[in-house]
Design an enzyme around this catalytic site. Sequence first.
Site, PDB file in Angstrom:
ATOM      1  N   PHE A  41      12.097  52.567  89.998  1.00  0.00           N
ATOM      2  CA  PHE A  41      12.756  52.549  91.299  1.00  0.00           C
ATOM      3  C   PHE A  41      12.083  51.494  92.164  1.00  0.00           C
ATOM      4  O   PHE A  41      10.898  51.204  91.964  1.00  0.00           O
ATOM      5  CB  PHE A  41      12.605  53.908  91.995  1.00  0.00           C
ATOM      6  CG  PHE A  41      13.348  55.019  91.308  1.00  0.00           C
ATOM      7  CD1 PHE A  41      14.644  55.329  91.677  1.00  0.00           C
ATOM      8  CD2 PHE A  41      12.752  55.741  90.287  1.00  0.00           C
ATOM      9  CE1 PHE A  41      15.343  56.351  91.052  1.00  0.00           C
ATOM     10  CE2 PHE A  41      13.445  56.758  89.649  1.00  0.00           C
ATOM     11  CZ  PHE A  41      14.740  57.065  90.034  1.00  0.00           C
ATOM     12  N   THR A  88      12.430  55.816  84.732  1.00  0.00           N
ATOM     13  CA  THR A  88      13.231  54.904  85.561  1.00  0.00           C
ATOM     14  C   THR A  88      12.319  54.187  86.541  1.00  0.00           C
ATOM     15  O   THR A  88      11.412  54.789  87.110  1.00  0.00           O
ATOM     16  CB  THR A  88      14.350  55.681  86.298  1.00  0.00           C
ATOM     17  OG1 THR A  88      15.222  56.240  85.323  1.00  0.00           O
ATOM     18  CG2 THR A  88      15.159  54.776  87.208  1.00  0.00           C
TER      19      THR A  88
END
Length: 397
Positions: A293, A291
């Site tokens: 961020f 992911t």
Amino acid sequence: MDPAAPAREAGVSDDPRASIESIITPLPTPENGVPVPDLALARQRIDSIDDRILDLLAERAEVVGAVRRAKQASGAPALDPEREKALLERLLERGAGRFPKPAILAVFREILSGCVSLQARVTVAYLGPQGTYSHAAARALFGYAPQYIEEATIDGVFESVRRGRAVYGVVPIENSTEGSVAGAIDALIEGGCRIRRELVLPIKHCLLSNVESLSEVRRVYSHPQALAQCRKYLANNLPQAQIVHTASTALAVREAGGDASGAAIGSSLAGEIMGVPVLREGIQDIAFNATRFVMIGKDDAKPTGRDRTTFTFIIADETERGALRRTLGVLEDNGVNMTRIESRPSRDRAWRYVFVIDVEGHREDENVAAALAALETRVQALTVLGSYPRYPDAEKK
Ligand SMILES: O=C(O)C(=O)C[C@]1(C(=O)O)C=C[C@@H](O)C=C1
């Protein structure tokens, strides 16, 4: 005993093991005549080294006091992510092969975190509760020292920063398996916050439970996204278990902690915080699951030479044939590399879109500045959401 085991336990996953082995071998055996070191003496030396480390930290803190006064005079913010990035990269290079890389990062992350807190009270909002992957990202970016504010939604994180309740925020914007996080992109488009830095975290889902074997699990708790990322694992290994959806992976771990036949899919951090043991690690179906961020804030990042710029615009006349292609051509004409494009509804008129673009380079770089100036004359509502240092690993994947 496997001589590489201590290094492995210390979290060395890649290269430095060989040279660390050379420090800890050869091991004394009854045959090889290698003398057995004196444990008490070794510990005495460790104590005296630790004292020196502490003295050096105190000396560092004094110098940070001078940095604080210099920054106060110029109005510069206490936290300087670009300086931190450069400092950590230099130390990783210097320490390569001498100390485990993840440990160098962890130690200096906390030294920096402590030194920031000597200068100012830093508040960081993230998508909570404690133990979410956003929490792990926030800790990787800021360490333990800041005051953390848990928000229940991504919009809440943005509002916290916009209203000044938090100086920085941390939100997920893209997952390698699931794609964009629409809520975060929309909140960025809404304005009031800039992207200050990015971080790509590999997401390794764990199965956490108080039970000792998989056959004892009757219920599996998790957020629908995490469950979707472990669908095959669940079908193959826990076909008997009932699936229970929760609002976050961290809440799932809390639930599993209170259920004698329950397990949760979540992070090891959540397990650490909620006292639930990890039963299995890395259970996601696609091994590479990461992911992206972003750290959001109000201040701007300075150019580092390896940056990314995110900006948005609306096509002036969307009925004009080839308008988007010609608009994007401006980037190529100026030698700017586009790394991502997506569109979101403009929300002011149906079927009108805001295009969100990532390019390599800082808005102050000559080519990016020229491209943005040329775009300004062609599009509507050109808005730079931030120029920030590129996360190095994001490029390798
Ligand atoms: O160099 C600075 O600007 C500092 O404030 C010092 C320091 C550090 O401890 O090294 C602390 C905080 C910043 O985020 C970067 C570095």
